[in-house]
Enzyme design. Structure first.
Site, PDB file in Angstrom:
ATOM      1  N   ARG A 146       0.857  -1.193   0.000  1.00  0.00           N
ATOM      2  CA  ARG A 146       0.000   0.000   0.000  1.00  0.00           C
ATOM      3  C   ARG A 146       0.891   1.240   0.000  1.00  0.00           C
ATOM      4  NH1 ARG A 146      -5.025  -2.151   1.723  1.00  0.00           N
ATOM      5  NH2 ARG A 146      -6.108  -0.672   0.409  1.00  0.00           N
ATOM      6  N   GLN A 203      -0.817   3.063  -5.860  1.00  0.00           N
ATOM      7  CA  GLN A 203      -2.243   3.427  -5.796  1.00  0.00           C
ATOM      8  C   GLN A 203      -3.028   3.123  -7.071  1.00  0.00           C
ATOM      9  OE1 GLN A 203      -2.498   7.433  -4.297  1.00  0.00           O
ATOM     10  NE2 GLN A 203      -2.230   6.747  -2.193  1.00  0.00           N
ATOM     11  N   ASP A 244      -4.145  -0.527  -7.149  1.00  0.00           N
ATOM     12  CA  ASP A 244      -4.644  -1.052  -5.879  1.00  0.00           C
ATOM     13  C   ASP A 244      -6.089  -1.552  -6.007  1.00  0.00           C
ATOM     14  OD1 ASP A 244      -5.392  -1.505  -3.270  1.00  0.00           O
ATOM     15  OD2 ASP A 244      -4.239   0.169  -2.487  1.00  0.00           O
ATOM     16  N   SER A 247      -8.392  -1.158  -2.963  1.00  0.00           N
ATOM     17  CA  SER A 247      -8.989   0.175  -2.797  1.00  0.00           C
ATOM     18  C   SER A 247     -10.115   0.414  -3.788  1.00  0.00           C
ATOM     19  CB  SER A 247      -7.928   1.269  -2.985  1.00  0.00           C
ATOM     20  OG  SER A 247      -7.024   1.235  -1.935  1.00  0.00           O
ATOM     21  N   TYR A 281      -1.612  -1.570   6.653  1.00  0.00           N
ATOM     22  CA  TYR A 281      -2.687  -2.470   7.056  1.00  0.00           C
ATOM     23  C   TYR A 281      -2.916  -2.420   8.561  1.00  0.00           C
ATOM     24  CZ  TYR A 281      -2.353  -4.497   2.426  1.00  0.00           C
ATOM     25  OH  TYR A 281      -2.373  -4.683   1.074  1.00  0.00           O
TER      26      TYR A 281
END
Ligand code: NAD
Length: 373
Positions: free
Chosen positions: A119, A124, A127, A130, A225
């Site tokens: 992460r 991003q 991801d 997400s 996390y």
């Protein structure tokens, strides 16, 4: 290089790539095979994939010709032999499916489990956790609004006044933050719990109240996390949560710990204190649920409270879920394909190494290795 897009199992509505992503892959000099009807449930038909430059193929032909296989869900156990030596990319939840990863590894597959992506800021755009959690948070509020026997917003009408719904969100990760934003848009008053004090500012900036419990375990070194909490912290948290639960109309729970059973945050006794007609949407249902009563994939009634255990909400929005998932995959593929359209696996890259769980006959992730039995 040949990429094969496989049709998902019957319970899945999403697909790994949409035609728009095929167009982008063609520009990378990659040939794309698409299994017949692979995109049907995501409203992308074979014609659109063909127009985008893909070749519609049978499943067997894809297993035969493709170098890379894309499938969100794990392949059927009886197909393990068919993917010998292939590169598999999907949302395999490697920490919950270590034995399956081991079987693929025995077949010399290179496996990228997208849920293992670090992460980091650079990650991003790839991801998948997400992009899909964002949908889950949004849909959780809409599902709650549908089940709730009252309004969300406050109303002052000639026929009387309606108080705004009180929404409690447990876990302010990606799903929780989107649930706050969606709940606020619908006019609810929102309270939020999370063990990571770092989210307090984000929660407050969305206009919700953050309920603090002192002494949470430090998650700052866990790569973004959550980590498991001490029993003592969980007891204090439970007492604090119980106060909020009793006055909430709607609760959305999202608390998860990668590779572990979800923490139970709402007990039977707490549910018994809730008003008749209240709603709980448990997004952690698939990993055990955040309430003592949650049943995965079911909507049940406990003491007049409706509890929906649903970890599959992204499947209820297959077009945009596939659009975002596909873009994540496309961005990831660009890390492992060179300008000539050839495979180029660079394990010096932390995103490639972090996502890879099996390669060249080795389980490459220590946590997955420990979970194999
Ligand atoms: P998640 O789905 O793993 O968990 C949801 C939330 O539940 C988390 O906020 C977690 O702290 C919380 N939680 C866990 N145990 C709890 C408990 N006992 N009580 C209350 N809350 C509890 O979370 P996620 O959405 O995957 O996000 C995890 C982290 O990763 C966040 O810090 C997020 O900001 C970060 N993140 C980073 C990137 C990136 O930089 N690429 C992208 C997305 C998320």
């Amino acid at each position: 290089m040949i990429i094969g897009l496989l049709k998902e199992p019957a319970h899945e509505t999403r697909v790994s790539l949409l035609p728009e992503h095929v167009v982008a892959l063609k520009k990378l000099n990659v040939h794309v095979l698409v299994e017949k009807d692979a995109g049907q449930t995501a409203f992308a038909n074979d014609e659109k994939y063909s127009e985008a430059g893909a070749e519609i193929s049978s499943r067997n032909s894809i297993f035969e010709k493709a170098d890379v296989l894309l499938c969100i869900n794990p392949l059927d156990a009886n197909e393990t032999n068919s993917c010998k030596g292939k590169i598999l990319i999907g949302f395999y939840q490697a920490l919950f499916n270590a034995n399956l990863i081991s079987q693929w590894n025995s077949n010399n597959c290179t496996v990228f489990s997208m849920d293992m992506l670090p992460r980091t800021t650079r990650a991003q755009s790839m991801d998948v956790l997400s992009s899909q959690a964002n949908i889950a948070g949004y849909k959780a509020v809409l599902l709650a609004a549908n089940l709730f026997p009252r309004y969300f917003p406050m109303f002052m009408t000639a026929a009387g006044s309606i108080a705004p719904a009180k929404l409690l969100i447990l876990g302010a990760g990606v799903a929780g933050l989107q649930a706050i934003a969606t709940g606020k848009r619908l006019g609810a008053v929102v309270e939020v719990f999370d063990t990571r004090p770092a989210v307090k500012e984000e929660v407050m900036s969305l206009g919700a109240k953050f309920i603090e419990v002192e002494g949470a375990a430090d998650a700052s070194k866990a790569g973004g996390y959550a980590v498991e909490q001490t029993e003592e912290f969980l007891q204090r948290q439970k007492a604090k949560i119980a106060e909020s639960v009793a006055k909430s109309d709607i609760i959305i729970t999202t608390a998860q710990i990668p590779g572990k059973k979800a923490p139970v945050l709402i007990t039977k006794e707490m549910i018994a204190q809730m008003k008749n007609g209240s709603i709980i949407i448990d997004l952690a249902a698939a990993t055990g649920g955040n309430t003592e009563c949650t049943v995965n994939d079911q909507i049940i009634n406990v003491d007049g409270v409706t509890i929906a255990g649903n970890s599959k909400l992204p499947c209820s929005m297959p077009s945009d879920a596939s659009k975002l998932y596909g873009k994540n995959i496309l961005n990831f593929l660009q890390l492992i394909i060179n300008k000539e359209g050839q495979l180029n696996l660079n394990f010096e890259d932390d995103l490639v190494a972090g996502t890879c769980v099996a390669h060249a006959g080795n389980i490459t992730n220590d946590r997955v290795k420990q979970l194999i039995n």
